[in-house]
Design a protein around this motif. Structure first.
Motif, PDB file in Angstrom:
ATOM      1  N   ALA A 140       0.894  -1.155   0.000  1.00 22.38           N
ATOM      2  CA  ALA A 140       0.000   0.000   0.000  1.00 22.38           C
ATOM      3  C   ALA A 140       0.934   1.206   0.000  1.00 22.38           C
ATOM      4  N   GLU A 186      -3.664   3.984   7.007  1.00 26.18           N
ATOM      5  CA  GLU A 186      -4.872   4.123   6.203  1.00 26.18           C
ATOM      6  C   GLU A 186      -5.504   5.512   6.371  1.00 26.18           C
ATOM      7  N   ASN A 242      -7.641   2.336   0.679  1.00 23.60           N
ATOM      8  CA  ASN A 242      -6.717   2.673   1.779  1.00 23.60           C
ATOM      9  C   ASN A 242      -5.251   2.589   1.364  1.00 23.60           C
TER      10      ASN A 242
END
Length: 176
Positions: free
Chosen positions: A74, A116, A132
């Protein structure tokens, strides 16, 4: 029962060698009585008698192949005006983008807000923002080298330093 079927196997090998014979003697199958293994077509034509063929353990091992390297990540992307795929709404300079990325990195390291939460406030990547910051799993060569090197160097759950690519400055969290 094996002893009784053995002559039939020899005949099958003889028939296979005969049928596969070429006019060029150097291309012919091994002579009868030699220790050569049967051709793959001969082994598959044996049906239930294939158990008498050489086992896979006796066959040469296949050449090793490169193991696929896969990671998941991420990120928080801080882009600058003119960066690759930067949204038209981004007007900051490259220097301003770097400063902002460093500030966001400090916030991530402080731990007062989750990764997030910081994604929703600071990322310029609208596609991963909805997830996220998750960009999913990828092979090493699917990402820019700096991004891939940083991701694969970390343990799962770790956060990278600020990483620069043509798309902007990334703060990467390894997820797989």
């Amino acid at each position: 029962m094996r002893l009784r079927l053995l002559p039939n196997i020899v005949l099958l090998f003889v028939a296979t060698a005969c049928c596969n014979a070429s006019s060029d003697p150097s291309q012919n199958a091994a002579p009868i009585g030699s220790a050569a293994a049967p051709s793959p077509s001969a082994v598959t034509s044996l049906g239930p008698l294939a158990a008498l063929a050489p086992s896979a353990a006796e066959a040469p091992a296949p050449a090793p192949t490169a193991e696929r390297q896969i990671a998941g990540a991420a990120h928080i992307l801080v882009a600058w005006k003119g960066a690759e795929r930067a949204p038209k709404t981004v007007t900051r300079t490259k220097d301003d983008a770097k400063k902002r990325a460093q500030e966001v990195h400090k916030l991530v390291k402080d731990g007062k807000q989750t990764f997030e939460e910081l994604v929703t406030k600071y990322t310029d990547d609208e596609i991963s923002k909805a997830a996220n910051g998750a960009i999913g799993n990828f092979e090493r060569n699917a990402m820019p080298p700096a991004f891939a090197d940083a991701t694969f160097a970390m343990e799962v759950g770790a956060i990278s330093d600020v990483v620069e690519t043509a798309q902007g400055y990334h703060i990467i969290k390894r997820t797989r």
